[in-house]
Design a protein around this motif. Structure first.
Motif, PDB file in Angstrom:
ATOM      1  N   TYR A 138       0.852  -1.189   0.000  1.00  0.00           N
ATOM      2  CA  TYR A 138       0.000   0.000   0.000  1.00  0.00           C
ATOM      3  C   TYR A 138       0.888   1.239   0.000  1.00  0.00           C
ATOM      4  O   TYR A 138       2.038   1.203   0.430  1.00  0.00           O
ATOM      5  N   SER A 139       0.321   2.363  -0.447  1.00  0.00           N
ATOM      6  CA  SER A 139       1.138   3.566  -0.626  1.00  0.00           C
ATOM      7  C   SER A 139       1.064   4.539   0.539  1.00  0.00           C
ATOM      8  O   SER A 139       2.022   5.273   0.788  1.00  0.00           O
ATOM      9  N   THR A 140      -0.062   4.585   1.255  1.00  0.00           N
ATOM     10  CA  THR A 140      -0.230   5.581   2.308  1.00  0.00           C
ATOM     11  C   THR A 140      -0.868   4.946   3.534  1.00  0.00           C
ATOM     12  O   THR A 140      -1.521   3.890   3.454  1.00  0.00           O
ATOM     13  N   GLU A 141      -0.742   5.614   4.670  1.00  0.00           N
ATOM     14  CA  GLU A 141      -1.325   5.110   5.908  1.00  0.00           C
ATOM     15  C   GLU A 141      -2.851   5.141   5.851  1.00  0.00           C
ATOM     16  O   GLU A 141      -3.514   4.279   6.429  1.00  0.00           O
ATOM     17  N   THR A 142      -3.407   6.124   5.165  1.00  0.00           N
ATOM     18  CA  THR A 142      -4.859   6.168   5.014  1.00  0.00           C
ATOM     19  C   THR A 142      -5.352   4.957   4.246  1.00  0.00           C
ATOM     20  O   THR A 142      -6.356   4.324   4.610  1.00  0.00           O
ATOM     21  N   LEU A 143      -4.646   4.610   3.167  1.00  0.00           N
ATOM     22  CA  LEU A 143      -5.028   3.430   2.389  1.00  0.00           C
ATOM     23  C   LEU A 143      -4.853   2.158   3.215  1.00  0.00           C
ATOM     24  O   LEU A 143      -5.690   1.252   3.166  1.00  0.00           O
ATOM     25  N   ARG A 144      -3.777   2.089   3.997  1.00  0.00           N
ATOM     26  CA  ARG A 144      -3.571   0.911   4.852  1.00  0.00           C
ATOM     27  C   ARG A 144      -4.739   0.730   5.808  1.00  0.00           C
ATOM     28  O   ARG A 144      -5.245  -0.389   6.003  1.00  0.00           O
ATOM     29  N   SER A 145      -5.201   1.825   6.395  1.00  0.00           N
ATOM     30  CA  SER A 145      -6.303   1.752   7.335  1.00  0.00           C
ATOM     31  C   SER A 145      -7.576   1.256   6.641  1.00  0.00           C
ATOM     32  O   SER A 145      -8.315   0.419   7.190  1.00  0.00           O
ATOM     33  N   THR A 146      -7.822   1.734   5.431  1.00  0.00           N
ATOM     34  CA  THR A 146      -8.994   1.302   4.670  1.00  0.00           C
ATOM     35  C   THR A 146      -8.920  -0.191   4.354  1.00  0.00           C
ATOM     36  O   THR A 146      -9.884  -0.941   4.555  1.00  0.00           O
ATOM     37  N   THR A 254      -6.076   7.157  -4.420  1.00  0.00           N
ATOM     38  CA  THR A 254      -5.381   6.606  -3.258  1.00  0.00           C
ATOM     39  C   THR A 254      -4.074   7.337  -2.985  1.00  0.00           C
ATOM     40  O   THR A 254      -3.522   7.242  -1.895  1.00  0.00           O
ATOM     41  N   LEU A 255      -3.542   8.056  -3.982  1.00  0.00           N
ATOM     42  CA  LEU A 255      -2.275   8.747  -3.800  1.00  0.00           C
ATOM     43  C   LEU A 255      -2.315  10.123  -4.461  1.00  0.00           C
ATOM     44  O   LEU A 255      -2.544  11.126  -3.818  1.00  0.00           O
ATOM     45  N   GLY A 256      -2.094  10.182  -5.770  1.00  0.00           N
ATOM     46  CA  GLY A 256      -2.056  11.461  -6.470  1.00  0.00           C
ATOM     47  C   GLY A 256      -0.631  11.955  -6.651  1.00  0.00           C
ATOM     48  O   GLY A 256      -0.234  12.985  -6.094  1.00  0.00           O
ATOM     49  N   LEU A 257       0.172  11.216  -7.452  1.00  0.00           N
ATOM     50  CA  LEU A 257       1.570  11.604  -7.677  1.00  0.00           C
ATOM     51  C   LEU A 257       1.708  13.003  -8.249  1.00  0.00           C
ATOM     52  O   LEU A 257       2.722  13.678  -8.046  1.00  0.00           O
ATOM     53  N   VAL A 258       0.696  13.445  -8.965  1.00  0.00           N
ATOM     54  CA  VAL A 258       0.761  14.764  -9.593  1.00  0.00           C
ATOM     55  C   VAL A 258       0.952  15.860  -8.551  1.00  0.00           C
ATOM     56  O   VAL A 258       1.568  16.901  -8.841  1.00  0.00           O
ATOM     57  N   MET A 259       0.494  15.656  -7.329  1.00  0.00           N
ATOM     58  CA  MET A 259       0.697  16.656  -6.279  1.00  0.00           C
ATOM     59  C   MET A 259       2.170  16.783  -5.919  1.00  0.00           C
ATOM     60  O   MET A 259       2.683  17.893  -5.701  1.00  0.00           O
ATOM     61  N   LEU A 260       2.872  15.648  -5.849  1.00  0.00           N
ATOM     62  CA  LEU A 260       4.312  15.700  -5.581  1.00  0.00           C
ATOM     63  C   LEU A 260       5.061  16.312  -6.751  1.00  0.00           C
ATOM     64  O   LEU A 260       6.045  17.038  -6.561  1.00  0.00           O
ATOM     65  N   GLU A 261       4.609  16.014  -7.980  1.00  0.00           N
ATOM     66  CA  GLU A 261       5.268  16.578  -9.159  1.00  0.00           C
ATOM     67  C   GLU A 261       5.128  18.098  -9.176  1.00  0.00           C
ATOM     68  O   GLU A 261       6.087  18.817  -9.486  1.00  0.00           O
ATOM     69  N   ALA A 262       3.941  18.591  -8.838  1.00  0.00           N
ATOM     70  CA  ALA A 262       3.742  20.035  -8.768  1.00  0.00           C
ATOM     71  C   ALA A 262       4.615  20.656  -7.683  1.00  0.00           C
ATOM     72  O   ALA A 262       5.278  21.675  -7.904  1.00  0.00           O
ATOM     73  N   ALA A 263       4.617  20.026  -6.510  1.00  0.00           N
ATOM     74  CA  ALA A 263       5.438  20.552  -5.409  1.00  0.00           C
ATOM     75  C   ALA A 263       6.913  20.597  -5.781  1.00  0.00           C
ATOM     76  O   ALA A 263       7.625  21.542  -5.434  1.00  0.00           O
ATOM     77  N   ALA A 264       7.380  19.564  -6.509  1.00  0.00           N
ATOM     78  CA  ALA A 264       8.790  19.547  -6.930  1.00  0.00           C
ATOM     79  C   ALA A 264       9.112  20.705  -7.857  1.00  0.00           C
ATOM     80  O   ALA A 264      10.261  21.162  -7.925  1.00  0.00           O
ATOM     81  N   CYS A 265       8.096  21.193  -8.572  1.00  0.00           N
ATOM     82  CA  CYS A 265       8.270  22.350  -9.453  1.00  0.00           C
ATOM     83  C   CYS A 265       8.085  23.668  -8.699  1.00  0.00           C
ATOM     84  O   CYS A 265       8.176  24.752  -9.311  1.00  0.00           O
ATOM     85  N   GLY A 266       7.822  23.585  -7.404  1.00  0.00           N
ATOM     86  CA  GLY A 266       7.626  24.790  -6.605  1.00  0.00           C
ATOM     87  C   GLY A 266       6.207  25.319  -6.635  1.00  0.00           C
ATOM     88  O   GLY A 266       5.962  26.469  -6.268  1.00  0.00           O
ATOM     89  N   ILE A 267       5.246  24.495  -7.052  1.00  0.00           N
ATOM     90  CA  ILE A 267       3.860  24.931  -7.193  1.00  0.00           C
ATOM     91  C   ILE A 267       3.030  24.380  -6.034  1.00  0.00           C
ATOM     92  O   ILE A 267       3.008  23.162  -5.809  1.00  0.00           O
ATOM     93  N   PRO A 268       2.315  25.241  -5.301  1.00  0.00           N
ATOM     94  CA  PRO A 268       1.499  24.764  -4.182  1.00  0.00           C
ATOM     95  C   PRO A 268       0.250  24.036  -4.662  1.00  0.00           C
ATOM     96  O   PRO A 268      -0.185  24.190  -5.804  1.00  0.00           O
ATOM     97  N   PRO A 275      -8.345  11.121   1.645  1.00  0.00           N
ATOM     98  CA  PRO A 275      -7.187  10.257   1.383  1.00  0.00           C
ATOM     99  C   PRO A 275      -6.507  10.658   0.084  1.00  0.00           C
ATOM    100  O   PRO A 275      -7.140  11.020  -0.895  1.00  0.00           O
ATOM    101  N   GLY A 276      -5.200  10.558   0.082  1.00  0.00           N
ATOM    102  CA  GLY A 276      -4.402  11.056  -1.041  1.00  0.00           C
ATOM    103  C   GLY A 276      -3.809  12.386  -0.649  1.00  0.00           C
ATOM    104  O   GLY A 276      -2.657  12.454  -0.198  1.00  0.00           O
ATOM    105  N   PRO A 277      -4.563  13.491  -0.750  1.00  0.00           N
ATOM    106  CA  PRO A 277      -4.047  14.778  -0.282  1.00  0.00           C
ATOM    107  C   PRO A 277      -3.649  14.782   1.189  1.00  0.00           C
ATOM    108  O   PRO A 277      -2.638  15.391   1.562  1.00  0.00           O
ATOM    109  N   ASN A 278      -4.444  14.103   2.038  1.00  0.00           N
ATOM    110  CA  ASN A 278      -4.072  14.050   3.461  1.00  0.00           C
ATOM    111  C   ASN A 278      -2.694  13.442   3.658  1.00  0.00           C
ATOM    112  O   ASN A 278      -1.931  13.860   4.541  1.00  0.00           O
ATOM    113  N   ASP A 279      -2.365  12.430   2.831  1.00  0.00           N
ATOM    114  CA  ASP A 279      -1.092  11.734   2.978  1.00  0.00           C
ATOM    115  C   ASP A 279       0.041  12.447   2.251  1.00  0.00           C
ATOM    116  O   ASP A 279       1.172  12.479   2.739  1.00  0.00           O
TER     117      ASP A 279
END
Length: 346
Positions: A138-146, A254-268, A275-279
């Motif tokens: 599993y990828s996140t603690e929220t998903l593990r709990s589910t 369940t995750l949303g890798l695009v959020m990490l990709e945006a953050a890596a570019c300096g974009i909030p 679940p997903g954003p929470n993790d």
């Protein structure tokens, strides 16, 4: 180590599952391992209902088993619960060959949204698939709990990463739209909850990167939004960097890798507290989570790029690949060969 991954999600498909698996394969290869992927390409296939770009392989356990035998893996991982995953599961289970699985997509929610299928039915089928594995990742603690609450056993964490060499601050694409630019990146599909974003009365221009089955309907319903289609590689990075905020309205990812990709570019990121954003975002400071998506966007516009980039740098693919590797279950080739001789190749 010879590692075999069986996945119904593979090139030419482009989605978060394919990105995660392909990046893991590449990182493992860089560590000296040999990684083979059995995807839909070698088989006749049909388009998945409502997702025509996803191909469903028409095959048998015997044919998939022969490909497994040919590669002679030291470990086998079943990444998806589609036809290839079920065929491989059947063939391996009959021979007592251990394997691992991973849970990527919240299909019970998707099927409920698209066809009214009760979530309990879908979870029962998925539980049958995954509980035959030695471990389910599993990828996140929220998903593990589910998953734990739904009766999934032997759960093991596999945290995803982001390619911070590719996704980085660069000169932005020349998007001559009124600011702020509120960007969505991903599939245009009903489960992404895009109406919640596009119906907002907020300043700026709503820009969508990606494609999918809902695109035509959304373009007709929201003529003031800008639909740019898919972007890849450096072009995608430049478009990320042209945004003032990434809006992630999904309630089902369940995750949303695009959020990490945006953050890596300096974009909030502006998203819902689900679940997903929470993790991925949580209280990192790299975004704002609020049940009022408009309020989340307004607050996220105040976040500077440095905190976003620093958050992304804490999520590396090398660490993710090592965690995946440690979760695998070794196959005894001698024992497996004996089992195959006794069981045949049906």
């Amino acid at each position: 180590m010879r590692i075999l991954i069986v996945s119904d999600a593979w090139y030419p498909q482009l989605n978060g599952v394919v990105r995660a698996l392909s990046t893991t394969r590449d990182r493992l290869a860089g560590m000296g391992h040999e990684v083979e992927v059995i995807g839909p390409a070698p088989f006749r296939s049909v388009p998945c209902p409502t997702y025509p770009e996803i191909r469903l392989a028409l095959t048998t356990p015997g044919r998939v088993g022969r490909l497994i035998e040919r590669f002679a893996p030291d470990a086998v991982h079943l990444a998806t619960e589609g036809p290839l995953g079920w065929c491989a599961r059947h063939w391996l289970k009959r021979r007592g060959i251990p394997f691992t699985t991973s849970f990527h997509t919240m299909f019970p929610l998707y099927l409920k949204l698209r066809g009214g299928v009760p979530e309990s039915w879908s979870f029962a089928l998925l539980r049958l698939f995954h509980n035959a594995a030695v471990r389910t990742m599993y990828s996140t603690e929220t998903l593990r709990s589910t998953l734990d609450g739904e009766g999934f056993r032997a759960l093991a964490q596999w945290v995803r990463g982001v390619d911070t060499d590719l996704f980085r601050p660069v000169p932005p694409a020349d998007l001559e739209f009124s600011g702020p630019i509120l960007m969505y990146v991903g599939r245009l599909a009903v489960e992404k909850n895009l109406d919640a974003f596009l119906s907002l009365d907020v300043p700026g221009t709503k820009v969508l990167i990606g494609d999918g089955p809902q695109r035509a309907a959304l373009e007709a319903q929201f003529p003031h939004a800008i639909f740019l289609g898919s972007r890849f590689g450096e072009e995608l990075v430049a478009h990320f960097c042209a945004a003032d905020v990434l809006v992630f309205p999904s309630k089902t990812d369940t995750l949303g890798l695009v959020m990490l990709e945006a953050a890596a570019c300096g974009i909030p990121v502006a998203a819902l507290p689900v679940p997903g954003p929470n993790d991925i975002i949580g209280d990192s400071g790299a975004g704002v989570l609020n049940d009022d998506l408009g309020a989340a966007i307004g607050a996220a516009l105040e976040i500077g790029p440095k905190v976003c980039r620093e958050h992304a740098l804490r999520h590396t693919w090398d660490a993710s690949a090592r965690q995946f590797l440690n979760n695998l279950e070794p196959v005894s080739l001698k024992q497996a060969a004996s089992a195959v001789r006794e069981g045949g190749t049906a």
